[in-house]
Scaffold this motif. Structure first.
Motif, PDB file in Angstrom:
ATOM      1  N   ILE A 117       0.817  -1.273   0.017  1.00  0.00           N
ATOM      2  CA  ILE A 117      -0.045   0.114   0.088  1.00  0.00           C
ATOM      3  C   ILE A 117       0.921   1.380  -0.176  1.00  0.00           C
ATOM      4  O   ILE A 117       1.766   1.263   0.718  1.00  0.00           O
ATOM      5  N   THR A 118       0.554   2.150  -1.035  1.00  0.00           N
ATOM      6  CA  THR A 118       1.603   3.286  -0.987  1.00  0.00           C
ATOM      7  C   THR A 118       0.791   4.483  -0.613  1.00  0.00           C
ATOM      8  O   THR A 118      -0.160   4.640  -1.319  1.00  0.00           O
ATOM      9  N   THR A 119       0.874   5.217   0.231  1.00  0.00           N
ATOM     10  CA  THR A 119       0.178   6.451   0.645  1.00  0.00           C
ATOM     11  C   THR A 119       1.081   7.727   0.340  1.00  0.00           C
ATOM     12  O   THR A 119       2.353   7.814   0.422  1.00  0.00           O
ATOM     13  N   THR A 120       0.320   8.641  -0.453  1.00  0.00           N
ATOM     14  CA  THR A 120       0.883  10.020  -0.896  1.00  0.00           C
ATOM     15  C   THR A 120       0.634  10.999   0.205  1.00  0.00           C
ATOM     16  O   THR A 120      -0.619  11.231   0.078  1.00  0.00           O
ATOM     17  N   THR A 121       1.450  11.708   0.657  1.00  0.00           N
ATOM     18  CA  THR A 121       1.061  12.877   1.582  1.00  0.00           C
ATOM     19  C   THR A 121       1.735  14.193   0.865  1.00  0.00           C
ATOM     20  O   THR A 121       2.897  14.206   0.549  1.00  0.00           O
ATOM     21  N   LEU A 122       1.134  15.108   1.105  1.00  0.00           N
ATOM     22  CA  LEU A 122       1.719  16.477   0.909  1.00  0.00           C
ATOM     23  C   LEU A 122       2.666  16.935   1.998  1.00  0.00           C
ATOM     24  O   LEU A 122       2.472  16.734   3.174  1.00  0.00           O
ATOM     25  N   VAL A 123       3.892  17.680   1.698  1.00  0.00           N
ATOM     26  CA  VAL A 123       4.891  18.077   2.537  1.00  0.00           C
ATOM     27  C   VAL A 123       4.440  19.436   2.925  1.00  0.00           C
ATOM     28  O   VAL A 123       4.108  20.363   2.155  1.00  0.00           O
ATOM     29  N   TYR A 124       4.341  20.006   4.310  1.00  0.00           N
ATOM     30  CA  TYR A 124       4.085  21.147   4.768  1.00  0.00           C
ATOM     31  C   TYR A 124       5.048  21.735   5.436  1.00  0.00           C
ATOM     32  O   TYR A 124       5.786  20.967   6.235  1.00  0.00           O
ATOM     33  N   ILE A 125       5.195  22.936   5.249  1.00  0.00           N
ATOM     34  CA  ILE A 125       6.107  23.701   6.235  1.00  0.00           C
ATOM     35  C   ILE A 125       5.498  24.983   6.676  1.00  0.00           C
ATOM     36  O   ILE A 125       4.897  25.824   6.067  1.00  0.00           O
ATOM     37  N   ASP A 126       5.562  25.034   8.130  1.00  0.00           N
ATOM     38  CA  ASP A 126       4.669  26.351   8.607  1.00  0.00           C
ATOM     39  C   ASP A 126       3.241  26.298   8.096  1.00  0.00           C
ATOM     40  O   ASP A 126       2.635  27.085   8.240  1.00  0.00           O
ATOM     41  N   GLY A 127       2.613  25.160   8.045  1.00  0.00           N
ATOM     42  CA  GLY A 127       1.226  24.953   7.739  1.00  0.00           C
ATOM     43  C   GLY A 127       1.023  25.253   6.422  1.00  0.00           C
ATOM     44  O   GLY A 127      -0.175  25.088   6.151  1.00  0.00           O
ATOM     45  N   LYS A 128       1.930  25.347   5.409  1.00  0.00           N
ATOM     46  CA  LYS A 128       1.435  25.589   4.163  1.00  0.00           C
ATOM     47  C   LYS A 128       2.154  24.685   3.240  1.00  0.00           C
ATOM     48  O   LYS A 128       3.428  24.034   3.685  1.00  0.00           O
ATOM     49  N   PRO A 129       1.530  24.052   2.299  1.00  0.00           N
ATOM     50  CA  PRO A 129       2.145  23.039   1.388  1.00  0.00           C
ATOM     51  C   PRO A 129       3.272  23.526   0.614  1.00  0.00           C
ATOM     52  O   PRO A 129       3.250  24.692   0.271  1.00  0.00           O
ATOM     53  N   VAL A 130       4.138  22.877   0.529  1.00  0.00           N
ATOM     54  CA  VAL A 130       5.530  23.358  -0.487  1.00  0.00           C
ATOM     55  C   VAL A 130       5.149  23.124  -1.664  1.00  0.00           C
ATOM     56  O   VAL A 130       5.124  22.260  -2.188  1.00  0.00           O
ATOM     57  N   MET A 131       5.199  24.330  -2.363  1.00  0.00           N
ATOM     58  CA  MET A 131       4.808  24.391  -4.039  1.00  0.00           C
ATOM     59  C   MET A 131       6.189  24.225  -4.698  1.00  0.00           C
ATOM     60  O   MET A 131       7.258  24.879  -4.467  1.00  0.00           O
ATOM     61  N   LEU A 132       6.141  23.209  -5.616  1.00  0.00           N
ATOM     62  CA  LEU A 132       7.607  23.023  -6.382  1.00  0.00           C
ATOM     63  C   LEU A 132       7.511  23.834  -7.791  1.00  0.00           C
ATOM     64  O   LEU A 132       8.606  24.286  -8.123  1.00  0.00           O
TER      65      LEU A 132
END
Length: 177
Positions: A117-132
């Motif tokens: 089972i692969t789970t994908t989660t967003l990376v957050y810094i200071d409560g905001k998602p990191v935009m690439l």
């Protein structure tokens, strides 16, 4: 002639040697010159901050509609400067709006029966998602309504301006008189 020059140079050198505190005068002169060069040659910090603010205001859009209005206004102002062109209206249609790519982390777990089972989660810094990456809207078409000369050269100039300012194919540009 050479003798006069040598004698004048020696006399000047002797007068300079008689000046008290010569090194202090030289140091003060160099310091004053350095301060003048610093304030005259380098742009002030306030001016560079204003330029950065203006650039940021030009490139940050909260919606696709703001982006379209910005492009339309920019194109209208440039096209109005062309020879043989009077009143210009520009309309831009989009194929799709802004797209954002965010940093994610994948976690793979194997269950007791052997399935993964692969789970994908967003990376957050200071409560905001990191935009690439922020992908700007794709332009579907541009319509230019222009009053003025119906010459082909004017239309070609308008097309060239649009192609230069916005990377679109000429088949996406329609000019109406």
């Amino acid at each position: 002639m050479k003798i006069d020059f040598k004698e004048k140079f020696k006399a000047l050198f002797e007068r300079i040697k008689k000046i008290k505190h010569l090194y202090i005068y030289l140091a003060l002169s160099l310091a004053l010159l350095s301060i003048c060069v610093y304030f005259v040659a380098l742009p002030s910090q306030k001016d560079s901050n204003k330029e950065e603010t203006i650039d940021n205001n030009r490139t940050e859009f909260s919606t696709s509609a703001e982006y379209v209005v910005y492009l339309e206004n920019k194109l209208e102002s440039v096209i109005n400067c062309l020879k043989g062109v009077e009143n210009v209206e520009v309309a831009i249609t989009l194929e799709k709006g802004f797209e954002y790519v965010y940093q994610t982390e994948d976690e793979t777990r194997t269950t007791s029966n052997g399935t993964s089972i692969t789970t994908t989660t967003l990376v957050y810094i200071d409560g905001k998602p990191v935009m690439l990456e922020e992908i700007y809207p794709v332009i579907k078409g541009i319509v230019v309504v222009v009053q003025g000369s119906e010459e082909v050269s004017v239309k070609l100039n308008i097309i060239q301006v649009i192609k230069t300012m916005i990377d679109v194919d000429s088949s996406q540009i329609n000019i109406i008189n």
